[in-house]
Design a protein around this motif. Structure first.
Motif, PDB file in Angstrom:
ATOM      1  N   PRO A 371      -6.537 -19.794   4.169  1.00  0.00           N
ATOM      2  CA  PRO A 371      -6.200 -18.423   3.660  1.00  0.00           C
ATOM      3  C   PRO A 371      -7.153 -17.502   3.093  1.00  0.00           C
ATOM      4  CG  PRO A 371      -4.567 -19.892   2.860  1.00  0.00           C
ATOM      5  CD  PRO A 371      -5.449 -20.697   3.836  1.00  0.00           C
ATOM      6  N   LEU A 372      -8.075 -18.315   2.382  1.00  0.00           N
ATOM      7  CA  LEU A 372      -8.894 -17.663   1.310  1.00  0.00           C
ATOM      8  C   LEU A 372     -10.372 -17.535   1.899  1.00  0.00           C
ATOM      9  CD1 LEU A 372      -7.260 -18.661  -1.953  1.00  0.00           C
ATOM     10  CD2 LEU A 372      -7.124 -16.757  -0.628  1.00  0.00           C
ATOM     11  N   ASN A 373     -10.637 -18.402   3.082  1.00  0.00           N
ATOM     12  CA  ASN A 373     -11.747 -18.672   3.688  1.00  0.00           C
ATOM     13  C   ASN A 373     -12.773 -19.524   2.700  1.00  0.00           C
ATOM     14  OD1 ASN A 373     -13.473 -18.172   5.906  1.00  0.00           O
ATOM     15  ND2 ASN A 373     -14.383 -16.282   4.892  1.00  0.00           N
ATOM     16  N   LEU A 374     -12.239 -20.598   2.268  1.00  0.00           N
ATOM     17  CA  LEU A 374     -12.831 -21.273   1.427  1.00  0.00           C
ATOM     18  C   LEU A 374     -13.384 -22.782   2.089  1.00  0.00           C
ATOM     19  CD1 LEU A 374     -10.908 -20.734  -1.756  1.00  0.00           C
ATOM     20  CD2 LEU A 374     -13.191 -19.828  -1.130  1.00  0.00           C
ATOM     21  N   GLY A 375     -13.240 -22.652   3.352  1.00  0.00           N
ATOM     22  CA  GLY A 375     -13.241 -24.052   4.229  1.00  0.00           C
ATOM     23  C   GLY A 375     -12.230 -25.266   4.230  1.00  0.00           C
ATOM     24  N   TRP A 376     -11.180 -24.504   3.912  1.00  0.00           N
ATOM     25  CA  TRP A 376      -9.602 -25.495   3.822  1.00  0.00           C
ATOM     26  C   TRP A 376      -9.251 -25.791   5.102  1.00  0.00           C
ATOM     27  CZ3 TRP A 376      -6.504 -22.415  -0.268  1.00  0.00           C
ATOM     28  CH2 TRP A 376      -7.129 -22.329  -1.468  1.00  0.00           C
ATOM     29  N   SER A 377      -8.426 -26.706   5.210  1.00  0.00           N
ATOM     30  CA  SER A 377      -7.755 -27.274   6.516  1.00  0.00           C
ATOM     31  C   SER A 377      -6.280 -27.597   6.211  1.00  0.00           C
ATOM     32  CB  SER A 377      -8.677 -28.405   7.155  1.00  0.00           C
ATOM     33  OG  SER A 377      -8.167 -28.642   8.311  1.00  0.00           O
ATOM     34  N   LEU A 378      -5.532 -26.444   5.766  1.00  0.00           N
ATOM     35  CA  LEU A 378      -4.141 -26.847   5.521  1.00  0.00           C
ATOM     36  C   LEU A 378      -3.069 -27.492   6.589  1.00  0.00           C
ATOM     37  CD1 LEU A 378      -3.644 -23.680   3.107  1.00  0.00           C
ATOM     38  CD2 LEU A 378      -4.327 -25.912   2.478  1.00  0.00           C
ATOM     39  N   LEU A 379      -3.627 -26.901   7.945  1.00  0.00           N
ATOM     40  CA  LEU A 379      -2.606 -27.222   9.031  1.00  0.00           C
ATOM     41  C   LEU A 379      -3.562 -28.625   9.732  1.00  0.00           C
ATOM     42  CD1 LEU A 379      -1.900 -23.662  10.622  1.00  0.00           C
ATOM     43  CD2 LEU A 379      -0.658 -25.133   8.846  1.00  0.00           C
ATOM     44  N   GLY A 380      -4.466 -28.966   9.159  1.00  0.00           N
ATOM     45  CA  GLY A 380      -5.470 -30.021   9.855  1.00  0.00           C
ATOM     46  C   GLY A 380      -6.179 -29.643  11.117  1.00  0.00           C
ATOM     47  N   LEU A 381      -6.591 -28.501  11.250  1.00  0.00           N
ATOM     48  CA  LEU A 381      -7.337 -27.717  12.317  1.00  0.00           C
ATOM     49  C   LEU A 381      -8.791 -27.609  11.812  1.00  0.00           C
ATOM     50  CD1 LEU A 381      -4.797 -24.925  13.383  1.00  0.00           C
ATOM     51  CD2 LEU A 381      -5.094 -27.232  14.534  1.00  0.00           C
ATOM     52  N   LYS A 382      -9.341 -28.852  11.703  1.00  0.00           N
ATOM     53  CA  LYS A 382     -10.932 -28.743  11.432  1.00  0.00           C
ATOM     54  C   LYS A 382     -11.705 -28.193  12.507  1.00  0.00           C
ATOM     55  CE  LYS A 382     -10.395 -32.966   8.369  1.00  0.00           C
ATOM     56  NZ  LYS A 382     -10.910 -34.233   8.225  1.00  0.00           N
ATOM     57  N   ASP A 383     -12.715 -27.215  12.073  1.00  0.00           N
ATOM     58  CA  ASP A 383     -13.653 -26.691  12.942  1.00  0.00           C
ATOM     59  C   ASP A 383     -12.854 -26.075  14.029  1.00  0.00           C
ATOM     60  OD1 ASP A 383     -15.724 -28.003  11.678  1.00  0.00           O
ATOM     61  OD2 ASP A 383     -15.295 -29.934  13.113  1.00  0.00           O
ATOM     62  N   PHE A 384     -11.953 -25.257  13.554  1.00  0.00           N
ATOM     63  CA  PHE A 384     -10.963 -24.569  14.482  1.00  0.00           C
ATOM     64  C   PHE A 384     -11.791 -23.109  14.555  1.00  0.00           C
ATOM     65  CE2 PHE A 384      -7.596 -21.004  14.929  1.00  0.00           C
ATOM     66  CZ  PHE A 384      -7.021 -21.813  16.019  1.00  0.00           C
ATOM     67  N   TYR A 385     -11.866 -22.803  15.892  1.00  0.00           N
ATOM     68  CA  TYR A 385     -12.487 -21.472  16.378  1.00  0.00           C
ATOM     69  C   TYR A 385     -11.623 -20.964  17.438  1.00  0.00           C
ATOM     70  CZ  TYR A 385     -14.185 -24.041  20.352  1.00  0.00           C
ATOM     71  OH  TYR A 385     -14.273 -24.713  21.375  1.00  0.00           O
ATOM     72  N   VAL A 386     -11.649 -19.526  17.546  1.00  0.00           N
ATOM     73  CA  VAL A 386     -10.787 -18.774  18.370  1.00  0.00           C
ATOM     74  C   VAL A 386     -11.411 -18.739  19.506  1.00  0.00           C
ATOM     75  CG1 VAL A 386      -9.933 -16.543  18.760  1.00  0.00           C
ATOM     76  CG2 VAL A 386      -9.935 -17.252  16.468  1.00  0.00           C
ATOM     77  N   THR A 387     -10.740 -18.779  20.785  1.00  0.00           N
ATOM     78  CA  THR A 387     -11.457 -18.877  22.129  1.00  0.00           C
ATOM     79  C   THR A 387     -10.657 -17.986  22.838  1.00  0.00           C
ATOM     80  OG1 THR A 387     -11.844 -20.184  23.917  1.00  0.00           O
ATOM     81  CG2 THR A 387     -10.141 -20.698  22.810  1.00  0.00           C
TER      82      THR A 387
END
Length: 461
Positions: A371-387
């Protein structure tokens, strides 16, 4: 330079990058949509023919609900509504002070993706979620309890649902004609003003204001009447979508008109993007100048769409009463049959927004994940990108388009079934009910063709 600025404004205003990716429509044009459309229309025609020979008891039995669990008290609704209000406050604050990018600001994603697409569809499938989630009831009852407030005025009976219709049309005008409905800086004051206006209305006229004059609540209540689940007689029940039409009172004229306008708004929301519409208003669809250049045209188009569809429904219902030999019952028939339009409106709502939602929900997940664009992965979605890769293959686009077409066809089939059952309930005899439905069934078949054509048409906006 001017064209670049106009294009930038248009992309901001279209509230979500899904609408900035038009590749899916290019592949749709390569699909054999003509065959799919013919199959969908044939399915609706077959439904009309089957219903015309269906015994009256069978037609009514289709919509007999099954009893489920006993209903418990709804004391939690005030707490849930209050939490919804608190969430709305945080979203408005984020709209004002958060990122300007609508794909990273939670306000436009919450309003145009989670609410206007997802929640509306869920409301139409599973029941009156808005009763708990609306952001007015909780604060109103808490303030009333603390300050022992009472309504200052009684809501005028003669006003009926007309203020709600005006409120919904104002919402539709923002959705369809505002130059930048997804710009957080502009959306935040609009959302805050809308909430405050209707909250003041509740303070003056009591909770009836929300049920009669607040357009979103009336729209959601209408969609809830289509749902599979509902409470009746102290028990949860489930039935064929639209079963509540046969158990509830016929709506007043203003509410019946509201139901038809819901379909008109949804249809114009698709029509105003097509090459046909852009050509009609003199805009080159391959060089779309942006929403700010077509505000007046879209407002006029919205007004014409609502007027034409209401007039068309009135004409078909009146012709049906004439064919049934009961023209004096036109007013009753208009009110009784209007709810049958709602499954069509819900089906097209699902179909129209399905492609954009598939992309925009990814932006929602990305925001929740970090949510703060700090590199977190609260949902466990690492390296998540929109496709948007699923818009670039024939197989996935065929699946998406058939899902959209299925929503439109199923909505029309349910509308025909419920309309016939309502006519049987109203006229009492099979022959009169069938004759009364000839014009309206023809209208629904043609609208199926129109809805599927909208899905298959090239878009330039």
């Amino acid at each position: 330079m001017r064209n670049i600025l106009a294009l930038s404004l248009a992309l901001i205003g279209l509230a979500g990058p899904a609408l900035a990716h038009a590749t899916e429509q290019g592949i749709v044009m390569l699909l054999p949509t003509g065959y799919y459309i013919a199959g969908g229309v044939a399915s609706v025609i077959l439904t009309v023919l089957l219903v015309s020979v269906l015994p009256d008891r069978a037609a009514l039995a289709l919509f007999k609900p099954l009893p489920l669990l006993r209903s418990r008290g709804a004391g939690a609704s005030v707490r849930i509504s209050s939490a919804s209000f608190a969430a709305l406050v945080l979203l408005v604050v984020a709209g004002w002070f958060g990122p300007h990018d609508p794909t990273r600001n939670p306000l436009p994603l919450a309003i145009w993706s989670l609410f206007w697409v997802a929640l509306v569809v869920l409301q139409g499938l599973f029941g009156d979620l808005w009763r708990w989630l609306n952001p007015w009831s909780g604060p109103y009852w808490l303030l009333r309890r603390r300050l022992t407030l009472r309504p200052y005025l009684r809501y005028p009976r003669w006003l009926g649902h007309w203020p709600a219709l005006a409120s919904f049309l104002a919402f539709a005008a923002v959705l369809l004609a505002h130059p930048a409905p997804g710009d957080p800086d502009q959306l935040a004051p609009m959302v805050a003003s809308y909430w405050l206006f209707h909250f003041l209305g509740m303070l003056v006229f009591g909770p009836k204001w929300r049920r009669r004059a607040e357009g979103i609540s009336v729209l959601m209540a209408n969609y809830a009447s289509v749902a599979i689940f509902a409470k009746r007689g102290g028990r949860w029940r489930a039935g064929l979508p639209g079963w509540r039409f046969l158990t509830q009172r016929r709506p007043p004229v203003a509410l019946a008109t509201f139901m038809i306008v819901m379909l008109a708004v949804g249809s114009f929301d698709g029509l105003n993007e097509t090459f046909w519409w852009l050509g009609l208003i003199g805009v080159n669809p391959l060089e779309f100048p942006g929403r700010s250049f077509v505000v007046d045209q879209n407002l006029i188009g919205l007004a014409v769409a609502c007027t034409v569809l209401v007039a068309g429904f009135v004409a078909t219902v009146y012709l049906g009463t004439r064919l049934a030999g009961a023209p004096r019952r036109f007013g009753e028939a208009f009110r009784r049959l209007a709810p049958a339009i709602l499954p069509i409106a819900l089906g097209y709502h699902f179909a129209h927004y399905m492609p954009s939602f598939l992309v925009e929900i990814q932006y929602v997940l990305r925001l929740l994940n970090d949510p703060l664009n700090l590199g977190w992965s609260l949902l466990g979605l690492k390296d998540f990108y929109v496709t948007t890769g699923f818009f670039n293959t024939t197989a996935t686009m065929r699946t998406i388009w058939l899902g959209q077409a299925g929503g439109v066809v199923i909505g029309h089939v349910l509308a025909i079934l419920s309309s016939h059952a309502l006519a049987v309930q109203m006229f009492g005899t099979h022959s009169k009910a069938t004759r009364s439905q000839l014009a309206l069934a023809t209208f629904m078949v043609l609208y199926t063709l129109f809805g599927l054509w909208l899905l298959a048409s090239p878009r330039g906006a």
